[in-house]
Each structure stands twice: as structure tokens, then as C-alpha cells.
Write an enzyme that holds these catalytic residues in place. Structure first.
Site, PDB file in Angstrom:
ATOM      1  N   ASN A 160       0.856  -1.180   0.000  1.00 47.61           N
ATOM      2  CA  ASN A 160       0.000   0.000   0.000  1.00 47.61           C
ATOM      3  C   ASN A 160       0.902   1.244   0.000  1.00 47.61           C
ATOM      4  O   ASN A 160       1.671   1.460   0.941  1.00 47.61           O
ATOM      5  CB  ASN A 160      -0.889  -0.040   1.249  1.00 47.61           C
ATOM      6  N   HIS A 185       1.060   6.253   1.642  1.00 46.21           N
ATOM      7  CA  HIS A 185       1.846   7.218   2.407  1.00 46.21           C
ATOM      8  C   HIS A 185       2.963   7.866   1.603  1.00 46.21           C
ATOM      9  O   HIS A 185       3.521   8.881   2.028  1.00 46.21           O
ATOM     10  CB  HIS A 185       2.352   6.593   3.704  1.00 46.21           C
ATOM     11  N   HIS A 237      -5.636   3.555  -1.690  1.00 47.45           N
ATOM     12  CA  HIS A 237      -6.972   3.889  -1.183  1.00 47.45           C
ATOM     13  C   HIS A 237      -7.338   5.270  -1.706  1.00 47.45           C
ATOM     14  O   HIS A 237      -6.722   6.266  -1.320  1.00 47.45           O
ATOM     15  CB  HIS A 237      -6.938   3.868   0.350  1.00 47.45           C
ATOM     16  N   ARG A 267      -9.501   7.887  -1.184  1.00 46.72           N
ATOM     17  CA  ARG A 267     -10.461   8.339  -0.167  1.00 46.72           C
ATOM     18  C   ARG A 267     -11.333   9.447  -0.722  1.00 46.72           C
ATOM     19  O   ARG A 267     -10.920  10.206  -1.602  1.00 46.72           O
ATOM     20  CB  ARG A 267      -9.699   8.871   1.058  1.00 46.72           C
ATOM     21  N   ARG A 288      -7.136  12.758   0.621  1.00 44.82           N
ATOM     22  CA  ARG A 288      -6.043  13.283   1.457  1.00 44.82           C
ATOM     23  C   ARG A 288      -4.673  12.803   0.998  1.00 44.82           C
ATOM     24  O   ARG A 288      -3.676  13.414   1.313  1.00 44.82           O
ATOM     25  CB  ARG A 288      -6.264  12.952   2.924  1.00 44.82           C
ATOM     26  N   GLU A 315      -8.571   0.274  -2.909  1.00 46.07           N
ATOM     27  CA  GLU A 315      -9.395   0.313  -1.700  1.00 46.07           C
ATOM     28  C   GLU A 315     -10.331   1.508  -1.804  1.00 46.07           C
ATOM     29  O   GLU A 315      -9.906   2.601  -2.191  1.00 46.07           O
ATOM     30  CB  GLU A 315      -8.518   0.496  -0.460  1.00 46.07           C
ATOM     31  N   THR A 317      -8.008   3.622   8.293  1.00 46.28           N
ATOM     32  CA  THR A 317      -9.217   2.796   8.333  1.00 46.28           C
ATOM     33  C   THR A 317      -9.275   2.082   9.690  1.00 46.28           C
ATOM     34  O   THR A 317      -8.425   1.257   9.993  1.00 46.28           O
ATOM     35  CB  THR A 317      -9.178   1.758   7.195  1.00 46.28           C
ATOM     36  N   GLU A 329     -10.647  -9.590   3.145  1.00 46.71           N
ATOM     37  CA  GLU A 329      -9.383  -9.189   3.762  1.00 46.71           C
ATOM     38  C   GLU A 329      -9.690  -9.005   5.242  1.00 46.71           C
ATOM     39  O   GLU A 329     -10.471  -8.126   5.625  1.00 46.71           O
ATOM     40  CB  GLU A 329      -8.840  -7.896   3.148  1.00 46.71           C
ATOM     41  N   HIS A 338      -3.477  -4.661   7.689  1.00 43.84           N
ATOM     42  CA  HIS A 338      -3.546  -3.518   8.602  1.00 43.84           C
ATOM     43  C   HIS A 338      -2.637  -3.734   9.815  1.00 43.84           C
ATOM     44  O   HIS A 338      -2.790  -4.687  10.545  1.00 43.84           O
ATOM     45  CB  HIS A 338      -4.959  -3.219   9.102  1.00 43.84           C
TER      46      HIS A 338
HETATM   47  N1  PXP Z   1      -5.590  -3.159   3.985  1.00 47.72           N
HETATM   48  C1  PXP Z   1      -6.584  -2.231   4.056  1.00 47.72           C
HETATM   49  C2  PXP Z   1      -7.941  -2.613   3.572  1.00 47.72           C
HETATM   50  C3  PXP Z   1      -6.334  -0.924   4.534  1.00 47.72           C
HETATM   51  O1  PXP Z   1      -7.320  -0.027   4.600  1.00 47.72           O
HETATM   52  C4  PXP Z   1      -5.012  -0.596   4.913  1.00 47.72           C
HETATM   53  C5  PXP Z   1      -4.709   0.786   5.391  1.00 47.72           C
HETATM   54  O2  PXP Z   1      -4.954   1.698   4.390  1.00 47.72           O
HETATM   55  C6  PXP Z   1      -4.020  -1.579   4.810  1.00 47.72           C
HETATM   56  C7  PXP Z   1      -4.342  -2.855   4.369  1.00 47.72           C
HETATM   57  C8  PXP Z   1      -2.598  -1.307   5.165  1.00 47.72           C
HETATM   58  O3  PXP Z   1      -2.489  -1.025   6.528  1.00 47.72           O
HETATM   59  P1  PXP Z   1      -1.092  -0.515   7.090  1.00 47.72           P
HETATM   60  O4  PXP Z   1      -0.820   0.803   6.441  1.00 47.72           O
HETATM   61  O5  PXP Z   1      -1.355  -0.404   8.564  1.00 47.72           O
HETATM   62  O6  PXP Z   1      -0.071  -1.545   6.730  1.00 47.72           O
END
Ligand code: PXP
Length: 240
Positions: A7, A10, A43, A45, A49, A70, A101, A151, A190
Site C-alpha cells: 500500500n 503514504h 486507497h 479516499r 487526502r 481500496e 481505516t 481481507e 492492517h
Molecule cells: N488493507 C486495508 C484494507 C487498509 O485499509 C489498509 C490501510 O490503508 C491496509 C491494508 C494497510 O495497513 P497498514 O498501512 O497499517 O499496513
């Protein structure tokens, strides 16, 4: 083989801090791909953001690996997903105030509506994943919607103290077994890091993890390629 979705939200968070072009999101995605990631996850959003519409469009054009989008199951974003056609959409709850999330999607309370959303995506050849808390009723409701994947939200496991961690792992394992019984493919994500990933990777039937924050954090010190590779090495140990 347990697969890795990185992901990269960031990377866009840092870029949006100045609303400029750096760091380059596409370059980040390509480094993850070259390091062996199986999927790029973003994601989009509603508050935009971090990831922007154009990011999703560009990624869909240039990635060789899968794109996992996402998103909240709201009309505006559903229309964008239908237009861009990622490999898979992962339906998540979205709350404008949240830092990230926070919980899983309550599929059980809106299974009928989500069934229609899933059918729409399937008609366009897009697979659907439900990001849910590791609860049997949410797994059953996800199966009812016709989704391809669940997931399982690993946030509670990741945040658990010593006393609760085994219980959280057990919840994940039970929900995973139920998902597989229902014919769903089981993914997790997550809060996963190099320190807490192994017990999740050991849950039978795990197909894929999606990891963002810890990979991007470690990339600051060790580089993105290394941060991806160290996760892949852990997954490799637990892959059949
Ligand atoms: N999976 C989903 C569905 C998420 O919403 C997120 C966070 O955006 C992640 C995985 C990744 O989580 P993390 O950034 O804590 O590794």
C-alpha cells in the site's frame, strides 16, 4: 505462495504535504514491483487526502502487477472504479475524521446493497474483496454478497498487548477457516510489520497480505526495495 500487496498511500501523503510532484508515486510503485511485490494497493479516499484520481489512472496504465483499489462503496468512487477498472476493489468503511481505516466494513448490515455493488463490478470483470473484522457473521455476509475475497482486519491483533494477542490470532484463524469453508479467498492486512507478520502468515490458507505504513516507514531508513524484500522473505518462509 503468500503474495504481497504494497500500500503506497503514504508516499502520496508526503507528496500532498507540499502538493507537488515529489516523492514520485509511480516510481515508488515500480520499485515495489521490481522488488517482487505482487500487487500495488491504493486507497482513493473521498477526501483525497493522499491518493488522487490521476494516481489511480496512471497506476492502472503502467503497472505490470495487479492494482488493488481500496474504496468506500459510495456512488462517486464506484463510478471511478468502473471507469479505471483495477484488477480488484477492496471495499472499506470510511470515516472522514479517522487517521486510518479503523475497523472492518459492516457487511452484515448492508449485504443486500453490497450484493448489487459486487454484481456491478463482476459484470465489468473487476474482482471484489471485503475488508472485515475477523468475525464469522461478517464472513458469512461477505459470502452472501458474492465477493471473491475477504481481507481480515489485523489491526486488533497488531495493537493487542501480550495478554490479548493469542486471542486475536485465534479470532483471525477462526474467521479465516470460515472464509475458506464459504469458498472465499482469505487475505489479511492492517498494522502488519516485520515483527508481527509471521504468526499471521502461518494461518492456513492465507493468500495475500496488504502492508503500507510499516513498509513506507522502514523505507525511510533502508530504502523501499529493501523494505519490500524483507517482508517477502518472511512470507516466503510460510509459503507452501
Ligand atoms: N488493507 C486495508 C484494507 C487498509 O485499509 C489498509 C490501510 O490503508 C491496509 C491494508 C494497510 O495497513 P497498514 O498501512 O497499517 O499496513
Amino acid at each position: 505462495m503468500i503474495e504481497l500487496g504494497v500500500n503506497i498511500d503514504h508516499v502520496a501523503t508526503v507528496r500532498e504535504a507540499r502538493k507537488g510532484r515529489e516523492p514520485d508515486l509511480i516510481a515508488a510503485a515500480k520499485i515495489c514491483e521490481l522488488a517482487g511485490a505482487h500487487q500495488i494497493t491504493v486507497h482513493l479516499r473521498q477526501d483525497r487526502r493522499h491518493i488522487q484520481d490521476r494516481d489511480v489512472e496512471h497506476l492502472a496504465q503502467v503497472l505490470q502487477v495487479r492494482l488493488n483499489l481500496e474504496m468506500a462503496a459510495v456512488d462517486e468512487i464506484i463510478a471511478i472504479a468502473h471507469r479505471i477498472r483495477p484488477y480488484v476493489v477492496c471495499l472499506v468503511p470510511e470515516n472522514r475524521q479517522e487517521v486510518t481505516t479503523e475497523g472492518g466494513l459492516d457487511v452484515a448490515s448492508q449485504a443486500k446493497k453490497l450484493k448489487t455493488v459486487v454484481k456491478g463490478f463482476h459484470d465489468d470483470g473487476i474482482k471484489v474483496s471485503m475488508f472485515i473484522d475477523p468475525e464469522v457473521d461478517q464472513v458469512d455476509a461477505s459470502a452472501e454478497t458474492g465477493a471473491d475475497y475477504v481481507e481480515l482486519h489485523t489491526g486488533a491483533y497488531a495493537n493487542a498487548g501480550e495478554l490479548d494477542v493469542l486471542g486475536e490470532l485465534d479470532r483471525l484463524a477462526k474467521a479465516a477457516a470460515r472464509a475458506i469453508n464459504c469458498g472465499l479467498i482469505f487475505n489479511a492486512g492492517h498494522g502488519l510489520t516485520i515483527r508481527n507478520l509471521a504468526p499471521v502468515a502461518a494461518i492456513p490458507g492465507l493468500n495475500e497480505v496488504n502492508i503500507g505504513h510499516s513498509i513506507i516507514s522502514r523505507a525511510l531508513f533502508f530504502g523501499l526495495e529493501n523494505a519490500v524484500r524483507e517482508i517477502l522473505a518472511i512470507l516466503d518462509e510460510y509459503s507452501a
